[in-house]
Design a protein around this motif. Structure first.
Motif, mmCIF file in Angstrom:
data_model
loop_
_atom_site.group_PDB
_atom_site.id
_atom_site.type_symbol
_atom_site.label_atom_id
_atom_site.label_comp_id
_atom_site.label_asym_id
_atom_site.label_seq_id
_atom_site.Cartn_x
_atom_site.Cartn_y
_atom_site.Cartn_z
ATOM 1 N N PHE A 101 20.103 17.427 -6.068
ATOM 2 C CA PHE A 101 18.736 17.754 -5.378
ATOM 3 C C PHE A 101 17.799 16.564 -5.308
ATOM 4 N N GLY A 102 17.524 16.296 -4.261
ATOM 5 C CA GLY A 102 16.467 15.095 -4.017
ATOM 6 C C GLY A 102 16.887 14.423 -2.992
ATOM 7 N N PRO A 103 16.208 13.056 -2.785
ATOM 8 C CA PRO A 103 15.217 12.540 -3.563
ATOM 9 C C PRO A 103 14.092 13.131 -3.678
ATOM 10 N N PHE A 104 13.284 12.793 -4.735
ATOM 11 C CA PHE A 104 11.884 13.454 -4.816
ATOM 12 C C PHE A 104 11.061 12.263 -4.458
ATOM 13 N N ALA A 107 16.175 11.829 -8.586
ATOM 14 C CA ALA A 107 17.004 12.967 -8.117
ATOM 15 C C ALA A 107 17.446 13.830 -9.535
ATOM 16 N N VAL A 108 17.969 15.047 -9.198
ATOM 17 C CA VAL A 108 18.452 15.801 -10.267
ATOM 18 C C VAL A 108 19.669 16.198 -9.781
#
Length: 297
Positions: A87-90, A95-96
């Motif tokens: 999940f991500g990138p933020f 990312a997670v």
């Protein structure tokens, strides 16, 4: 990668045969099936595994075993069957990667070995060694609560983490001595090399033209080249020049046969590329020999 494991298994399995499926607490079940594109669907196959076979290789082994396509030979695999989603990138570029589901073989076995509170996940391989599982099958994995059946022949297979082989081959440690460990240890200045490789390199550097003239093919090299007593003595002298000598006769003689194989294989690699190395290794490998006797058709 799951996609590559699927592509490999697909080569051996017929159209619409189940390869693997994934399932998680918040993820629905997703089945991965073979296609009609396989080019090896009728070729006999044996899968070699050990405790370092993990993740995608376990998917392939489980698909072959559960569909009764061929024998699995060796020792129980690692047991890494977690599916992760990124999940991500933020905003900060991070990312997670979150575990969302697990891999299951066609018969319903979870590939992932147990983990969590009270379980030393990373110490498990050492525990397996200390419990002699590398030398005999682990009976704790062959219990009714972990039992499943293959798709076609209804053979018993067992879950509990990893893939249990159909044919168990114990780890061969007959050649393990202090002398063996020291001569195969990586060179501090070049971690890709050890004394066996270095000795073979010097030998080929000085004799490559003679080798190519005497052994035109890898098959001829494998059949005819011998690490004789003179070469063994030269190897010992080379090792001694690096400060490594056997402590007694047993320290030298137990690994002598296998070290001779490794010396020959390294010479084969340097003179004939990788084919020369792997041909020598396979012909002399006890697990490969057992695998050759384990084809079903």
């Amino acid at each position: 990668y799951l996609e590559q494991a699927q592509n490999i298994a697909d080569q051996f399995l017929k159209d619409r045969v189940k390869i693997v499926y994934t399932k998680g607490h918040n993820q629905g079940r997703q089945d991965y099936l073979a296609t009609s594109a396989g080019e090896l669907e009728d070729m006999p196959v044996v899968i070699l595994v050990n405790h370092n076979s993990a993740s995608a290789s376990e998917i392939v082994a489980g698909a072959i075993q559960d569909n009764d396509r061929g024998a699995i030979v060796g020792r129980r695999t690692f047991g890494k069957g977690l599916v992760q989603q990124q999940f991500g990138p933020f905003d900060d570029g991070s990312a997670v990667r979150l575990t969302v589901s697990r891999y299951y073989t066609p018969s319903g076995r979870c590939i992932q070995k147990p983990y969590g509170q009270g379980i030393d996940y990373y110490h498990e391989s050492i525990d397996r060694f200390n419990n002699n599982e590398f030398y005999k099958p682990d009976s704790s994995k062959c219990v009714d609560s972990l039992k499943c059946f293959t798709i076609n022949k209804k053979r018993k297979v067992f879950g509990g983490g990893g893939i249990m082989p159909d044919v168990f081959v114990p780890l061969d440690t007959s050649y393990n001595t202090t002398y063996y460990a020291r001569v195969i240890s990586p060179d501090r200045n070049d971690p890709q090399k050890n004394l066996v490789h270095a000795f073979a390199f010097r030998f080929v550097e000085r004799n490559k033209n003679k080798l190519m003239a005497a052994y035109a093919t890898t098959a001829k090299f494998n059949l005819s080249f011998i690490v004789d007593e003179a070469m063994w003595t030269a190897f010992k002298e080379y090792a001694a020049s690096k400060g490594i000598t056997p402590s007694n006769e047993t320290d030298e003689m137990r690994p002598k046969r296998w070290l001779s194989v490794l010396i020959k294989a390294e010479i084969g690699r340097l003179a004939f590329n990788s084919e020369g190395y792997f041909l020598v290794r396979m012909i002399n490998d006890p697990e490969v020999k057992r695998a050759i006797d384990s084809f079903w058709n």
